[in-house]
Design a protein around this motif. Structure first.
Motif, PDB file in Angstrom:
ATOM      1  N   ARG A   1      52.233  33.751  47.358  1.00  0.00           N
ATOM      2  CA  ARG A   1      52.145  35.084  47.096  1.00  0.00           C
ATOM      3  C   ARG A   1      52.378  35.368  45.388  1.00  0.00           C
ATOM      4  O   ARG A   1      52.108  36.500  45.028  1.00  0.00           O
ATOM      5  CB  ARG A   1      53.154  35.790  47.743  1.00  0.00           C
ATOM      6  CG  ARG A   1      54.766  35.552  47.529  1.00  0.00           C
ATOM      7  CD  ARG A   1      55.599  36.247  48.299  1.00  0.00           C
ATOM      8  NE  ARG A   1      56.903  36.289  48.076  1.00  0.00           N
ATOM      9  CZ  ARG A   1      57.782  35.155  48.666  1.00  0.00           C
ATOM     10  NH1 ARG A   1      57.461  34.311  49.572  1.00  0.00           N
ATOM     11  NH2 ARG A   1      59.031  34.944  48.215  1.00  0.00           N
TER      12      ARG A   1
ATOM     13  N   ILE B   1      48.932  33.623  43.751  1.00  0.00           N
ATOM     14  CA  ILE B   1      47.439  34.335  44.129  1.00  0.00           C
ATOM     15  C   ILE B   1      47.200  35.425  42.841  1.00  0.00           C
ATOM     16  O   ILE B   1      45.957  35.411  42.642  1.00  0.00           O
ATOM     17  CB  ILE B   1      47.372  34.765  45.422  1.00  0.00           C
ATOM     18  CG1 ILE B   1      47.516  33.560  46.482  1.00  0.00           C
ATOM     19  CG2 ILE B   1      46.245  35.877  45.619  1.00  0.00           C
ATOM     20  CD1 ILE B   1      46.161  32.751  46.277  1.00  0.00           C
ATOM     21  N   PRO B   2      48.048  36.544  42.748  1.00  0.00           N
ATOM     22  CA  PRO B   2      47.320  37.554  41.956  1.00  0.00           C
ATOM     23  C   PRO B   2      47.015  36.902  40.630  1.00  0.00           C
ATOM     24  O   PRO B   2      45.892  37.519  40.146  1.00  0.00           O
ATOM     25  CB  PRO B   2      48.586  38.397  41.807  1.00  0.00           C
ATOM     26  CG  PRO B   2      49.513  38.065  43.019  1.00  0.00           C
ATOM     27  CD  PRO B   2      49.349  36.586  43.245  1.00  0.00           C
ATOM     28  N   PRO B   3      47.872  36.389  39.702  1.00  0.00           N
ATOM     29  CA  PRO B   3      47.403  35.770  38.405  1.00  0.00           C
ATOM     30  C   PRO B   3      46.247  34.718  38.743  1.00  0.00           C
ATOM     31  O   PRO B   3      45.357  34.823  37.637  1.00  0.00           O
ATOM     32  CB  PRO B   3      48.507  35.024  37.843  1.00  0.00           C
ATOM     33  CG  PRO B   3      49.500  34.674  38.885  1.00  0.00           C
ATOM     34  CD  PRO B   3      49.461  35.869  40.036  1.00  0.00           C
ATOM     35  N   THR B   4      45.960  34.015  39.662  1.00  0.00           N
ATOM     36  CA  THR B   4      44.775  33.139  39.949  1.00  0.00           C
ATOM     37  C   THR B   4      43.669  34.037  39.831  1.00  0.00           C
ATOM     38  O   THR B   4      42.541  33.468  39.363  1.00  0.00           O
ATOM     39  CB  THR B   4      45.260  32.198  41.223  1.00  0.00           C
ATOM     40  OG1 THR B   4      46.322  31.416  40.721  1.00  0.00           O
ATOM     41  CG2 THR B   4      43.916  31.108  41.204  1.00  0.00           C
ATOM     42  N   GLY B   5      43.787  35.069  40.751  1.00  0.00           N
ATOM     43  CA  GLY B   5      42.478  36.061  40.947  1.00  0.00           C
ATOM     44  C   GLY B   5      42.146  36.656  39.478  1.00  0.00           C
ATOM     45  O   GLY B   5      41.183  36.407  39.431  1.00  0.00           O
ATOM     46  N   ASN B   6      42.976  36.912  38.756  1.00  0.00           N
ATOM     47  CA  ASN B   6      42.744  37.298  37.330  1.00  0.00           C
ATOM     48  C   ASN B   6      42.024  36.168  36.558  1.00  0.00           C
ATOM     49  O   ASN B   6      41.193  36.592  35.787  1.00  0.00           O
ATOM     50  CB  ASN B   6      43.946  38.052  36.597  1.00  0.00           C
ATOM     51  CG  ASN B   6      44.467  39.090  37.248  1.00  0.00           C
ATOM     52  OD1 ASN B   6      43.912  40.075  37.866  1.00  0.00           O
ATOM     53  ND2 ASN B   6      45.805  39.484  37.119  1.00  0.00           N
TER      54      ASN B   6
ATOM     55  N   THR C   1      37.090  41.062  42.699  1.00  0.00           N
ATOM     56  CA  THR C   1      38.422  41.977  42.760  1.00  0.00           C
ATOM     57  C   THR C   1      38.718  42.419  44.174  1.00  0.00           C
ATOM     58  O   THR C   1      39.774  42.326  44.753  1.00  0.00           O
ATOM     59  CB  THR C   1      38.201  43.254  42.069  1.00  0.00           C
ATOM     60  OG1 THR C   1      37.964  42.844  40.458  1.00  0.00           O
ATOM     61  CG2 THR C   1      39.190  44.231  42.069  1.00  0.00           C
TER      62      THR C   1
ATOM     63  N   GLN D   1      40.118  39.461  46.079  1.00  0.00           N
ATOM     64  CA  GLN D   1      41.440  39.052  45.378  1.00  0.00           C
ATOM     65  C   GLN D   1      42.278  40.094  46.325  1.00  0.00           C
ATOM     66  O   GLN D   1      43.678  39.547  46.534  1.00  0.00           O
ATOM     67  CB  GLN D   1      41.714  39.212  43.838  1.00  0.00           C
ATOM     68  CG  GLN D   1      42.879  39.255  43.424  1.00  0.00           C
ATOM     69  CD  GLN D   1      43.104  39.611  42.167  1.00  0.00           C
ATOM     70  OE1 GLN D   1      42.032  39.784  41.179  1.00  0.00           O
ATOM     71  NE2 GLN D   1      44.228  39.406  41.531  1.00  0.00           N
ATOM     72  N   TYR D   2      42.107  41.051  46.494  1.00  0.00           N
ATOM     73  CA  TYR D   2      42.899  42.137  47.160  1.00  0.00           C
ATOM     74  C   TYR D   2      43.297  42.067  48.460  1.00  0.00           C
ATOM     75  O   TYR D   2      44.538  41.972  48.819  1.00  0.00           O
ATOM     76  CB  TYR D   2      42.299  43.616  46.995  1.00  0.00           C
ATOM     77  CG  TYR D   2      43.052  44.725  47.998  1.00  0.00           C
ATOM     78  CD1 TYR D   2      44.071  45.446  47.231  1.00  0.00           C
ATOM     79  CD2 TYR D   2      42.411  45.107  49.110  1.00  0.00           C
ATOM     80  CE1 TYR D   2      44.750  46.285  47.855  1.00  0.00           C
ATOM     81  CE2 TYR D   2      43.600  45.956  49.798  1.00  0.00           C
ATOM     82  CZ  TYR D   2      44.325  46.876  49.223  1.00  0.00           C
ATOM     83  OH  TYR D   2      45.085  47.614  49.860  1.00  0.00           O
TER      84      TYR D   2
ATOM     85  N   GLU E   1      45.381  38.641  48.656  1.00  0.00           N
ATOM     86  CA  GLU E   1      46.707  39.103  48.352  1.00  0.00           C
ATOM     87  C   GLU E   1      47.578  39.903  49.482  1.00  0.00           C
ATOM     88  O   GLU E   1      48.766  39.420  49.908  1.00  0.00           O
ATOM     89  CB  GLU E   1      46.994  40.100  47.126  1.00  0.00           C
ATOM     90  CG  GLU E   1      46.609  39.353  45.753  1.00  0.00           C
ATOM     91  CD  GLU E   1      46.632  40.538  44.673  1.00  0.00           C
ATOM     92  OE1 GLU E   1      47.237  41.414  44.937  1.00  0.00           O
ATOM     93  OE2 GLU E   1      46.093  40.110  43.573  1.00  0.00           O
ATOM     94  N   ARG E   2      46.735  40.591  50.217  1.00  0.00           N
ATOM     95  CA  ARG E   2      47.657  41.116  51.430  1.00  0.00           C
ATOM     96  C   ARG E   2      47.844  39.764  52.462  1.00  0.00           C
ATOM     97  O   ARG E   2      48.664  40.179  52.966  1.00  0.00           O
ATOM     98  CB  ARG E   2      46.301  42.086  52.146  1.00  0.00           C
ATOM     99  CG  ARG E   2      46.410  43.315  51.279  1.00  0.00           C
ATOM    100  CD  ARG E   2      45.467  44.457  52.004  1.00  0.00           C
ATOM    101  NE  ARG E   2      45.499  44.485  53.264  1.00  0.00           N
ATOM    102  CZ  ARG E   2      46.504  45.367  53.914  1.00  0.00           C
ATOM    103  NH1 ARG E   2      47.227  46.504  53.185  1.00  0.00           N
ATOM    104  NH2 ARG E   2      46.557  45.464  55.396  1.00  0.00           N
TER     105      ARG E   2
END
Length: 316
Positions: free
Chosen positions: A207, A210-215, A268, A271-272, A275-276
């Protein structure tokens, strides 16, 4: 009696009710100014003949552009897979109690994060100038570097190794975010360090990872445009080949930009929702999706309108 809330104010006299919506003049004024500026910019872009929108529409679905998109996606996926695998390995090495292993991992991360990715691409592309023959230290093995290091291979090496350095820091941050007590409990149960990281630490660290990996994935998609300098036929290079022949530079750059915007928008959205999925075990109630927010807005609006009309038509 008068009751006031941030959303509405209701006046009640006997059986009469009047629903009054809250006024937001500043909000409407700022929205009008932004809409006006946006409309003027859109009109300028659409009515300026120098943008060459007819050329844009002609080449937007060209076969060479489509092939360039495929190469771009392949480069992005391959480089991110290599970078993620290297990131996990070097993140674990950075956290190792062995000082030699830690130093080796730190050197790798420092070098590849400290030099521009464009320089690294050019370095790998010209590797044959340093090592014309690659032996790998194996007797009888002699590989021609010019044949082995093709432009595509140099692109994958440059992007993948560079991404591995950044991913190692992301993975390391995710591992450090897990409570150290769980690692101590695993050690007390006799679980090996590798099993602890693979089965206990990494699933919980996702958790954070994942967010920075998506970026980074979106950034990698755009970074693939750098490989055009070594003649890899990705999206930007395909557009450059066309405008070198037709001299329609601006329209072809717009074509490439539109495709980049479309693909990054899709990534994007993915990724959203990813993340959920990984936030389900950390939050009791997940924030609503854009579709749920839109549906809630219309339901609330309809309910308020229905309530207002029923109150106005009630007994007097």
């Amino acid at each position: 009696m008068t009751t006031t809330t941030p959303q509405l104010a209701a006046q009640a006299t006997g059986d009469e009710y009047t629903v009054v919506k809250a006024k937001h003049p500043g909000r409407w004024a700022s929205a009008a100014v932004i809409a006006l500026i946006g409309g003027l910019l859109l009109q300028s872009v659409l009515t300026n003949a120098n943008f060459g929108w007819d050329v844009v529409m002609t080449y937007l679905s060209a076969a060479s552009i489509g092939q360039g998109i495929i190469v771009t996606l392949e480069l992005t996926a391959t480089s991110m897979i290599i970078g993620t695998l290297l990131g996990v390995v070097f993140a674990v090495m950075r956290l190792s109690p062995n000082p030699v292993v830690r130093t080796a991992a730190f050197t790798y991360v420092s070098f590849f994060r400290g030099t521009p990715v464009l320089v690294q691409l050019l370095f790998w592309f010209n590797l044959a100038a340093l090592y014309p023959v690659i032996t790998l230290g194996i007797p009888g093995v002699e590989l021609d570097a010019n044949q082995l290091i093709t432009p595509l291979t140099a692109a994958i090496l440059g992007l993948g190794l560079n991404q591995g350095a950044y991913m190692s820091e992301i993975v390391r941050a995710g591992i450090l975010s897990v409570d150290n007590g769980q690692i101590e409990a695993a050690e007390a149960l006799g679980i090996t360090r590798l099993q602890t990281i693979r089965r206990i630490v990494l699933p919980q660290a996702m958790r954070v990872i994942i967010p920075p990996t998506g970026n980074e994935t979106i950034g990698m998609l755009k970074s693939t445009s750098l490989v055009s300098v070594i003649a890899v036929p990705e999206l930007l290079y395909s557009a450059q080949v066309i405008y070198a022949r037709t001299f329609e530079t601006i329209p072809m750059l717009i074509v490439a930009s539109l495709w980049y915007l479309l693909i990054t928008s899709i990534l994007t959205i993915g990724q959203y929702y990813l993340e959920r999925r990984f936030a389900r075990g950390n939050q009791r109630s997940l924030p609503p999706t854009p579709l749920q927010q839109l549906s809630r807005f219309f339901r609330t609006h309809d309910a308020l309108a229905l309530k207002g009309s029923s109150l106005k038509g009630g007994p007097r």
